[in-house]
Design a protein around this motif. Structure first.
Motif, short mmCIF file in Angstrom:
data_model
loop_
_atom_site.label_atom_id
_atom_site.label_comp_id
_atom_site.label_asym_id
_atom_site.label_seq_id
_atom_site.Cartn_x
_atom_site.Cartn_y
_atom_site.Cartn_z
N UNK A 51 -28.66 144.15 128.74
CA UNK A 51 -29.27 144.19 127.41
C UNK A 51 -30.33 143.10 127.26
N UNK B 21 -32.05 141.74 129.56
CA UNK B 21 -33.20 142.13 130.39
C UNK B 21 -34.14 143.04 129.60
N UNK B 22 -33.53 144.03 128.99
CA UNK B 22 -34.31 145.01 128.22
C UNK B 22 -35.00 144.32 127.03
N UNK B 23 -34.20 143.47 126.33
CA UNK B 23 -34.75 142.79 125.15
C UNK B 23 -35.88 141.85 125.54
N UNK C 163 -38.95 143.77 126.29
CA UNK C 163 -39.58 144.22 125.03
C UNK C 163 -40.30 143.07 124.34
N UNK D 244 -44.11 142.99 123.43
CA UNK D 244 -44.54 142.79 122.04
C UNK D 244 -45.49 141.61 121.92
N UNK E 288 -33.88 144.77 144.27
CA UNK E 288 -33.80 145.53 143.01
C UNK E 288 -34.65 144.86 141.93
N UNK F 175 -38.19 145.59 142.52
CA UNK F 175 -38.52 146.95 142.08
C UNK F 175 -38.66 147.00 140.56
N UNK F 176 -37.80 146.24 139.87
CA UNK F 176 -37.90 146.22 138.40
C UNK F 176 -39.26 145.65 137.98
N UNK G 212 -41.87 148.17 138.74
CA UNK G 212 -41.73 149.25 137.76
C UNK G 212 -42.37 148.87 136.43
#
Lengths: 399, 636
Positions: free
Chosen positions: B144, B146-148, B151, B155, B179, B182-183, B186
Motif C-alpha cells: 500500500x 508503495x502505491x501511495x 501516487x 501528484x 522485481x 521492473x517496477x 513499469x
C-alpha cells in the motif's frame, strides 16, 4: 525529430508503422493478438501508435505490467483502468465499495481499490468483465499489455500455480466476452515462459486463440525516410544524398540500429562532416566489433543459455556454421556441419532447433530456395567477429 | 576521521584552496569554475542538454548513461548538465529536477527509491510539503505504501517532466531486486514523464543483460580519457582559474609540453589525477600536493577494494599481476605469471575488459592488456607498499623538477615534513639512476606519430626533444631517436625492422617536402639510422648492410655529401669508426662506390694515428673537417 536510441519517441516521430497499425486494428476486430518481435524492434511504439489511432468507438488501455507481482495486483490495475469508464454504473461503484469494505483498499486519488486476496482475484476479474459486458457504451474494450511475459515470470516465482491459472482465466475471458480484446507483447517471448510452466506440469495452450503478428524491421522506403529525418536533425543536407539509403541497408532497416548509427555520426567531432559509403561501413563495423557492445548485440549469444538450455552448444554450433558460410546454406548442410561436433543429437532435434532459431529471429529461410541464413546481417557480422574471429571486410580494404 | 582529514584541518588558506580543488567535488563547485575547467566534453554536454530539453518540450523521452572510471569527470559533467538545464526556461516551467548525488545508495526496494526521490524533491520544492505527506506512509503495508508513494510522486509532478540525475547507478541497481527494477521501468513506461540521466563507473548486469528490464534502455556514452592536447588544455585552464598567467604560459611552452607529456604517460588520461597534479605545478605547493594525493587515496582505496572483492579469484590474480607489472602485458605473459592456461586467461580478460577493469591495446597481431584505471593501480600500489613512498608521486617529482630544484625544495622543508622529505629523496635517487622519463615519453609519442605520418605532431615532438636537451641540432637526430624508441620498447626488434622504420619516417618527411626533401638529408637519415643500430647491437646484420648499400648505390651522387655531414655532426669515437669500417668493408660495395668513401677512410686513419700529413691531400671540403675534429679534440 531527435536521435533517440532506446528512448521513448513522440507519436509523430514513429516512422513506418502505419500499415502495421491498420492491420492490427483489422485483426483486433476479429480476435486478440500476440505482438511478436525481436527486442528493440519497436513493439512499445507500435502499441503507443495503436492506442492513439484505434477506432474512436474502442476503449483502449495501454499498460506496462512488468512491475506487477501477483494476479491480485494485476486485477487491481485492470479495475483501476476500467473505473473511469464504469463509474457511471451504480452497480460497479457499489461492487467496488463493497469489495474495498470487505478486503481493505488502497487509495488512489478519489478511488479506493480493493486489495484482492489470492482467493478472490479470479472472481473479481470475472465480475469486473461482467460489468464491462453490461456497459452498453463500451462496444469494444482493448487491453494492450506490454511486458506481460515478465509479469507472468514475476508471478511464477512466487506461485507458479497462480501464473498458470491467470493465463487460463484470461483465455476464458476472451472466449466469454465478445467485446473484449487483448494484445500481449514483451521483451521476451511468452512461449519461453509457457515452456517453463510446462516443465512444472502445465498442459494448456493459453494463447492458441490469439493471432501472432510480427513487428518486422522497417521497409526500405520507411527506413530511408527515418534515416533522412535524423540526418536532417544533425544538420545534413540530404538532397541528392544516398547516405540514408546506405544506412538503412547497412543495418537491415532496424529502427533501433538506424538511431544508433545516427547517434554515432552525431558524436563525431564534426557531425556534419561528409561520409563516404566506406566510412559508413567502417563506422557500423566499429560499433559491431566494439567490446563494449554499444548496440546491445551480445544478448543474441547470451540468451541462448536461457532459451535452449542443454541444447545450447548444439545451437551455437549450428549458428557458427551458418555464420562462417559466405552465402545461405541448405538446412541439411547446416545440420550436417553442426552434427560433426554433436553426433549424438537426433535429426528431429536438429530440425526442431532450426525451427526455434527461426522463431527467435536468428535465422530465416529463403521462401524460394528454402536455404537458411541469418535474419539480420548485423547479427551475422557480429557473430563472425565475436565468435569466429573473422574480420568484417569493407570494400577497398585488402583482405 | 582519516589521518588526511585531520591534516587538512591544519592547512593554510592557500593549501585549503588547493585541497578544495584536489578533492574536486564538482557538485559543490561554482558552475562558472566547472565550465572554465571543462575540456573534451563540450559537445557531449551540449548534446545531452539539448536532448533533455527536447524530452521536456515533447512527449519523446531520452535516457542517458555515462560510463567511465573514477576520476574521469562524471560528476563534473552531471553538475554542468544540472546547471544548464536548471537555467533553461522550458525546463523551469515544464519540469522538475531531482539530483540524486548519492555516493552509496543503501536503497534496496522500489518503495525506498521512490521515497528517496520524494525527499530529494522536498529539498528543492519545500512548498509541496512532501516530507509531511510521507510520514503517513509508515503506517501502511509495504504494497500500500508503495502505491501511495507512487501516487504522491505523480501528484507532485502533475503534468511536468521529472528529470532524475542519478550518480553511481550501478550501486543502486546492484541493490535493487529485479522485481523492483521492473517496477521502476513499469512506472517510467506507464507514465512517460520521466527522464533519467545517470552515471556509472562501469557497465553492470542490469543494463547489459538481455534479461534485465533496463537492457537497451539508455543511450550509453563512454567518457573517454583525455589525450595529450586535452591535458594541456585542462592544466592551462586550471592555471588560469588559479589566476596564474605565468604558469599558463609555461604550460604552453615546449618545455611545459615535454613535462606534461611525461606526466600524461603516468596518469593515462585520468582528469582527476591532473587536477591534483595541477596543484604542484608551482614549487611552493609541494606540501599541498602530497597531502592532496594522500587524501585522494584515502577516499578511493575502499572503492577499489570493493571492486576487487566483486572479481573472481582468477580475475583478482590477473589484476594483481597487472598492478605489479605496471604496463601492458600479453595474454601469454599474464597466463604464465598467474599459473593459468592461456584459454582461461583470455576468457577472464574478456570479462575484465567488458566490465572495464582492464583494457586491451592491439599491437600488430598481438593484444596487450593493462589496467583500465590508473587510480586503481595507484591505490593498490600504495596498499602493497605500506609506509614507503607513493611511486606515482615520486615519478611526478622527478618529471617535473630538475635535480637542483629538488635539492632546493628539500632545503626549504621542515624536518617534521617527513612524508615530503621521503618523496623528494626518493625522486633524487631515481633521477640519478634511471632514464629521464620526459625523453622516454617523447620518444614513445614520436614513434607513434611517425607511424601515423602526423607531421605537425612529429615537429612538435622534435622541438620538445631539443627542449629537454637530449638532441643535437642536426635534423637527422630525431629519426634516430624515434628508432631508439623501438629499441626501448621492443626487446626482440631486429635491426632490419629499425631500418625499415627509418625509411618510413624519411618517406613521411619527403612526402611533406620538408626536412628530407633534399636527397642529401635522406641519405643522412639512412646513415644515422645505421649508426644507431651499430651503437645498439655492436654490429649490423648482413641483410641490413645489403639494404644500406642498395640505398647508397641508388644515391651515389649524394652519399658522399651525406657522409660528410655525418662526420661534421658526430663524435668520431671508436664506435663511429667501428661502424664506418663495418659499412665500407662490406662485399656489396661496388668498385666505383669504394672510391666514394676512400677519402673518409684516409681521414679516419689520420684521426686514429693523429698523423695528419696523408689527410692534407684530401679534397678541400674534407680537409675542412680536420679543423673541426682538431677543435673537438681540444675541447675534450
Amino acid at each position: 525529430m531527435k536521435i533517440n536510441p532506446g528512448g521513448t519517441l513522440a507519436l509523430e516521430d514513429i516512422v513506418g508503422r502505419d500499415t502495421l497499425v491498420k492491420d492490427l486494428c483489422a485483426r483486433l476486430d476479429l480476435q486478440s493478438v500476440i505482438l511478436v518481435a525481436e527486442r528493440r524492434m519497436g513493439k512499445t511504439h507500435v502499441l503507443a501508435k495503436l492506442s492513439d489511432e484505434a477506432p474512436a468507438s474502442w476503449v483502449v488501455f495501454r499498460r506496462d505490467v512488468e512491475g506487477v507481482r501477483s494476479a491480485a495486483e494485476f486485477v487491481q490495475t485492470i479495475v483501476a483502468d476500467l473505473h473511469p469508464h464504469l463509474n457511471t454504473s451504480t452497480q460497479f461503484s457499489d461492487w467496488i465499495k463493497a469489495r474495498a469494505a470487505d478486503l481493505g483498499g488502497t487509495k488512489i486519488g478519489p478511488l479506493t481499490l480493493p486489495n484482492f486476496q489470492s482467493k478472490h482475484w479470479k472472481q473479481a476479474l470475472c465480475d469486473t468483465f461482467d460489468h464491462v459486458e453490461e456497459a452498453k457504451d463500451l462496444p469494444r474494450v482493448v487491453f494492450l499489455w506490454d511486458e506481460i511475459p515478465w509479469m507472468i515470470q514475476n508471478i511464477t516465482r512466487a506461485d507458479a500455480q497462480e501464473a498458470m491459472e491467470l493465463l487460463d482465466v484470461l483465455r476464458a475471458l476472451r472466449q466469454q466476452h465478445a467485446k473484449l480484446r487483448m494484445v500481449f507483447t514483451g521483451s521476451i517471448g511468452l512461449h519461453h515462459i509457457v515452456r517453463q510452466l510446462k516443465a512444472r506440469g502445465y498442459t494448456n495452450a493459453p494463447t492458441n486463440d490469439m493471432a501472432a503478428i510480427e513487428v518486422t524491421p522497417l521497409d526500405a522506403p520507411d527506413a530511408i525516410r527515418l534515416a533522412n529525418k535524423l540526418l536532417q536533425d544533425i544538420g545534413w543536407d540530404t538532397t541528392g544524398s544516398t547516405m540514408a539509403a546506405d544506412i538503412a541497408q547497412e543495418v537491415d532497416g532496424v529502427p533501433y540500429y538506424i538511431h544508433h548509427v545516427l547517434s554515432d555520426i552525431a558524436k563525431r567531432p564534426d557531425p556534419k562532416a561528409p561520409l563516404t559509403p566506406s566510412d559508413l561501413r567502417r563506422l557500423v563495423r566499429s560499433a559491431i566489433q566494439s567490446a563494449h557492445d554499444t548496440w546491445n548485440l551480445k544478448h543474441f549469444e547470451e540468451r541462448t543459455q536461457d532459451y535452449y538450455g542443454v541444447q545450447r552448444e548444439a545451437c551455437l554450433a549450428l549458428l557458427d556454421g551458418i555464420a562462417a558460410a559466405s552465402a545461405d546454406v541448405d538446412v541439411q548442410t547446416a545440420i550436417n556441419g553442426a552434427k560433426a561436433s554433436f553426433p549424438d543429437t537426433k535429426q528431429n532435434d536438429w530440425i526442431e532447433l532450426v525451427r526455434l532459431l527461426e522463431r527467435d529471429y536468428y535465422l530465416i529461410r529463403n521462401p524460394d530456395t528454402g536455404q537458411l541464413g541469418f535474419k539480420f546481417s548485423v547479427l551475422k557480422r557480429w557473430w563472425r567477429w565475436h565468435r569466429l574471429s573473422q574480420p568484417i571486410m569493407v570494400e577497398g580494404e585488402a583482405s | 576521521m582519516s589521518a588526511a582529514n585531520s591534516t587538512a584541518e591544519a592547512l593554510s588558506p592557500t593549501a585549503k584552496k588547493a585541497m578544495y580543488l584536489s578533492h574536486f567535488t564538482p557538485s559543490m563547485m561554482q558552475p562558472e569554475t566547472l565550465h572554465a575547467m571543462l575540456v573534451q566534453r563540450g559537445p557531449l554536454l551540449q548534446r545531452t542538454v539539448e536532448s533533455v530539453v527536447h524530452s521536456v518540450k515533447t512527449t519523446a523521452k531520452h535516457h542517458h548513461l555515462f560510463v567511465g572510471p573514477r576520476g574521469i569527470g562524471k560528476t563534473h559533467l552531471i553538475s554542468l548538465i544540472h546547471h544548464q538545464i536548471s537555467q533553461n526556461p522550458a525546463v523551469k516551467s515544464k519540469a522538475m529536477i531531482a539530483w540524486m548525488r548519492e555516493e552509496e545508495w543503501g536503497v534496496t526496494s522500489f518503495m525506498e527509491l521512490i521515497l528517496r526521490i520524494l525527499r530529494t524533491l522536498d529539498q528543492t520544492h519545500p512548498e509541496l510539503g512532501i516530507e509531511a505527506q510521507t510520514q503517513a506512509l509508515y503506517d501502511l503495508s509495504i504494497a500500500q505504501a508503495e502505491e501511495q508513494a507512487t501516487q504522491m510522486l505523480l501528484q507532485a509532478m502533475r503534468d511536468k517532466t521529472l528529470v532524475i540525475l542519478l550518480e553511481n547507478l550501478d550501486d543502486l541497481f546492484n541493490q535493487l531486486k529485479p522485481t523492483s527494477q521492473k517496477q521502476l521501468r513499469g512506472l517510467i513506461q506507464n507514465h512517460p514523464q520521466f527522464v533519467l540521466v545517470a552515471t556509472t563507473p562501469s557497465l553492470f548486469t542490469a543494463v547489459t543483460s538481455q534479461n534485465s528490464p533496463f537492457y537497451g534502455f539508455f543511450d550509453i556514452d563512454p567518457l573517454e580519457e583525455l589525450n595529450f592536447e586535452e591535458v594541456v588544455e585542462l592544466l592551462e585552464k586550471v592555471a588560469l582559474e588559479r589566476g596564474d598567467a605565468r604558469l599558463a604560459a609555461f604550460i604552453q611552452s615546449t618545455d611545459g609540453h615535454a613535462r606534461i607529456r611525461a606526466v600524461h604517460h603516468l596518469a593515462e588520461g585520468n582528469p582527476r589525477i591532473y587536477i591534483i597534479f595541477a596543484q604542484f605545478l608551482s614549487k611552493e605547493a609541494l606540501d599541498e600536493l602530497v597531502q592532496a594525493f594522500i587524501h585522494m587515496l584515502d577516499e578511493l582505496t575502499p572503492y577499489y577494494q570493493s571492486r576487487m572483492k566483486e572479481l573472481s579469484g582468477q580475475q583478482r590474480k590477473i589484476i594483481e599481476y597487472l598492478v605489479q607489472y605496471r604496463g601492458a602485458a600479453t595474454v601469454k605473459q599474464i597466463a604464465k605469471s598467474c599459473f593459468i592456461t592461456q584459454q582461461v586467461c583470455s576468457g577472464q580478460l574478456k570479462k575484465l575488459r567488458e566490465n572495464r577493469t582492464a583494457r586491451s591495446i592491439e599491437k600488430g597481431r598481438e593484444s596487450y592488456y593493462e589496467l583500465a584505471e590508473p587510480l586503481m593501480r595507484l591505490c593498490m600500489d600504495v596498499k602493497n607498499q605500506k609506509g614507503s613512498s607513493i611511486s606515482m608521486l615520486v615519478d611526478l617529482l622527478r618529471i617535473w623538477y630538475r635535480e637542483d630544484e629538488l635539492h632546493s625544495m628539500k632545503s626549504r622543508l621542515d624536518l617534521n615534513q617527513s612524508v615530503e622529505l621521503r618523496h623528494i629523496d626518493k625522486a633524487i635517487e631515481e633521477l640519478k639512476k634511471s632514464e629521464d622519463p620526459k625523453s622516454k615519453a617523447i620518444i614513445h609519442d614520436l614513434n607513434r606519430e611517425a607511424r601515423k605520418g602526423n607531421l605537425n605532431n612529429i615537429l612538435d615532438l622534435y622541438r620538445e626533444l631539443k627542449g629537454v636537451g637530449i638532441s643535437g641540432a642536426a635534423d637527422y637526430v630525431y629519426a634516430a631517436l624515434a628508432i631508439a624508441a623501438i629499441l626501448d620498447q621492443e626487446d626482440d626488434v631486429t635491426d632490419e625492422a629499425i631500418q625499415d622504420f627509418a625509411r618510413d619516417i624519411s618517406r613521411v618527411l619527403m612526402h611533406y617536402d620538408l626536412f628530407f626533401n633534399d636527397p642529401n638529408n635522406r641519405m643522412l637519415a639512412i646513415f644515422s639510422t645505421s649508426l644507431s643500430i651499430y651503437k645498439k647491437f655492436g654490429s649490423i646484420s648482413e641483410a641490413t648492410l645489403r639494404k644500406l648499400w642498395i640505398e647508397i648505390e641508388d644515391y651515389k651522387s649524394t652519399s658522399p655529401a651525406a657522409m660528410l655531414m655525418l662526420f661534421q655532426r658526430c663524435n668520431i669515437d671508436d664506435i663511429f669508426m667501428g661502424w664506418f669500417e663495418t659499412v665500407t668493408s662490406h662485399r656489396s660495395m661496388s668498385k666505383q662506390s669504394s672510391y666514394i668513401f676512400s677519402d673518409f677512410k684516409i681521414l679516419l686513419s689520420a684521426v686514429r694515428t693523429k698523423n695528419w700529413s696523408d689527410a692534407m691531400r684530401l679534397p678541400i671540403e674534407i680537409r675542412k673537417l680536420i679543423d673541426i675534429l682538431h677543435s673537438r679534440n681540444d675541447k675534450n
